[in-house]
Design an enzyme around this catalytic site. Sequence first.
Site, short mmCIF file in Angstrom:
data_model
loop_
_atom_site.label_atom_id
_atom_site.label_comp_id
_atom_site.label_asym_id
_atom_site.label_seq_id
_atom_site.Cartn_x
_atom_site.Cartn_y
_atom_site.Cartn_z
N TYR A 53 35.79 35.50 47.59
CA TYR A 53 36.05 36.91 47.90
C TYR A 53 37.05 37.03 49.05
O TYR A 53 36.76 36.66 50.18
CB TYR A 53 34.75 37.64 48.27
CG TYR A 53 33.74 37.78 47.16
CD1 TYR A 53 34.09 37.63 45.82
CD2 TYR A 53 32.41 38.08 47.43
CE1 TYR A 53 33.15 37.77 44.79
CE2 TYR A 53 31.47 38.23 46.41
CZ TYR A 53 31.85 38.06 45.11
OH TYR A 53 30.93 38.19 44.10
N1 LIG Z 1 30.05 37.47 39.32
C1 LIG Z 1 29.54 37.91 40.45
O1 LIG Z 1 28.91 37.17 41.17
C2 LIG Z 1 29.73 39.35 40.84
C3 LIG Z 1 30.47 40.23 40.04
C4 LIG Z 1 30.58 41.57 40.43
C5 LIG Z 1 29.97 41.98 41.62
N2 LIG Z 1 29.28 41.09 42.38
C6 LIG Z 1 28.62 41.49 43.66
O2 LIG Z 1 28.14 42.80 43.55
C7 LIG Z 1 28.72 43.62 44.58
C8 LIG Z 1 28.87 45.01 44.08
O3 LIG Z 1 29.90 45.02 43.11
P1 LIG Z 1 30.23 46.29 42.25
O4 LIG Z 1 31.22 45.95 41.23
O5 LIG Z 1 28.90 46.87 41.85
O6 LIG Z 1 30.95 47.19 43.32
P2 LIG Z 1 30.65 48.70 43.68
O7 LIG Z 1 29.78 48.69 44.85
O8 LIG Z 1 30.29 49.50 42.49
O9 LIG Z 1 32.13 49.10 44.11
C9 LIG Z 1 33.05 49.41 43.15
C10 LIG Z 1 34.34 49.50 43.87
O10 LIG Z 1 35.06 48.32 43.58
C11 LIG Z 1 36.24 48.68 42.86
N3 LIG Z 1 36.28 47.77 41.73
C12 LIG Z 1 35.49 47.73 40.67
N4 LIG Z 1 35.84 46.72 39.83
C13 LIG Z 1 36.88 46.13 40.43
C14 LIG Z 1 37.66 45.00 40.11
N5 LIG Z 1 37.44 44.29 38.99
N6 LIG Z 1 38.65 44.62 40.95
C15 LIG Z 1 38.86 45.32 42.09
N7 LIG Z 1 38.14 46.40 42.46
C16 LIG Z 1 37.16 46.79 41.64
C17 LIG Z 1 36.13 50.10 42.45
O11 LIG Z 1 37.38 50.73 42.58
P3 LIG Z 1 38.03 51.75 41.50
O12 LIG Z 1 38.00 53.05 42.18
O13 LIG Z 1 39.38 51.18 41.34
O14 LIG Z 1 37.26 51.71 40.22
C18 LIG Z 1 35.14 50.66 43.47
O15 LIG Z 1 35.83 51.15 44.59
C19 LIG Z 1 30.03 42.92 44.91
O16 LIG Z 1 30.52 43.29 46.16
C20 LIG Z 1 29.60 41.47 44.84
O17 LIG Z 1 28.91 41.13 46.01
C21 LIG Z 1 29.15 39.80 42.00
#
Ligand SMILES: NC(=O)c1ccc[n+]([C@@H]2O[C@H](COP(=O)([O-])OP(=O)(O)OC[C@H]3O[C@@H](n4cnc5c(N)ncnc54)[C@H](OP(=O)(O)O)[C@@H]3O)[C@@H](O)[C@H]2O)c1
Length: 273
Positions: A53
């Site tokens: 990250y």
């Molecule tokens: N494989 C893994 O281990 C994995 C995968 C995903 C998340 N996570 C964990 O879960 C946490 C929460 O994630 P969440 O997705 O639920 O975030 P969230 O708290 O829903 O935040 C979404 C934010 O991230 C942006 N976003 C969404 N998808 C994106 C992408 N592919 N690339 C760049 N920006 C993106 C969105 O912007 P827009 O306004 O542009 O939509 C929005 O501002 C992460 O911080 C991480 O710690 C882990």
Amino acid sequence: MQYRTLGKTGLNVSEIGYGGGRVRPEHDEISLVNMLHHAMDSGLNYFDTAPDYGGGYSETIIGKAIAGRRKSCIVATKTEAYDPDGIAIDVEGSLQRLGTDYIDVLQFHGGWFYAEDTERILNGGGLAAYLKLKQEGKVRFIGFSADGPSGGIEQFIATGEFDMMQIHYNLMYQSTCDAFGRRGIIPDAVAQEMGIVLMRSTTSNAFQNLMKHCFPNEMADVDVDSFLLNYSLSNPMVNVALMSLQRIDDVDWTNAVSDNVDARLDLQAIHGR
Ligand SMILES: NC(=O)c1ccc[n+]([C@@H]2O[C@H](COP(=O)([O-])OP(=O)(O)OC[C@H]3O[C@@H](n4cnc5c(N)ncnc54)[C@H](OP(=O)(O)O)[C@@H]3O)[C@@H](O)[C@H]2O)c1
């Protein structure tokens, strides 16, 4: 802030967790650390990050935020590597960036865990390396993060060795858990007493963007984010919902959703018609 027990780890975790997945080097360090201190002061104690990250910047920021408060923080990070040598390198890098000598939760960073990944973890020494780190005290608990169900994950759960799973589940994405908590890899993991941490708790903005596209005028005054977070927290199998908190205001509104326990939804009543 409300708390839940993270499965067999016994850890008392805040049901809102900080997700460091969207942190990038261009984001201001002082604002992020101040925001994280405000989150800690408001009761948040679970922090999820990964070496990948922001090229390590996310771990560095969390390291600065937890300095002097390490004991009250539960730090979860990941390894990008699935082989013993790569895991050792990843873990040493994480410990250095986080400024700590132990990691609370170490996860294989997924993904979908294709057959070759599963082979490397189960038979190529990956899981054995995680168990050794646990024995040495560098890591307290082990798990994996996954974007959805796969044969590999079913095998991981069946080993009984994993303490937790970070998984995709929300209003839009339900294939990991049916509304009755009987089918899907979330109930399978809970049956092994694994803790459940959610990624994409509020659909990673997919639902919000869809609604704005369909109803550009009507959505301006609707608090969709709170609704979606409340939906995810309404599943009793969920222990932590990760949120990529960015501003002080994000800490406050997510905390308000957590504390509004009377708003929890009866998912069986909604989906069982
Ligand atoms: N494989 C893994 O281990 C994995 C995968 C995903 C998340 N996570 C964990 O879960 C946490 C929460 O994630 P969440 O997705 O639920 O975030 P969230 O708290 O829903 O935040 C979404 C934010 O991230 C942006 N976003 C969404 N998808 C994106 C992408 N592919 N690339 C760049 N920006 C993106 C969105 O912007 P827009 O306004 O542009 O939509 C929005 O501002 C992460 O911080 C991480 O710690 C882990």
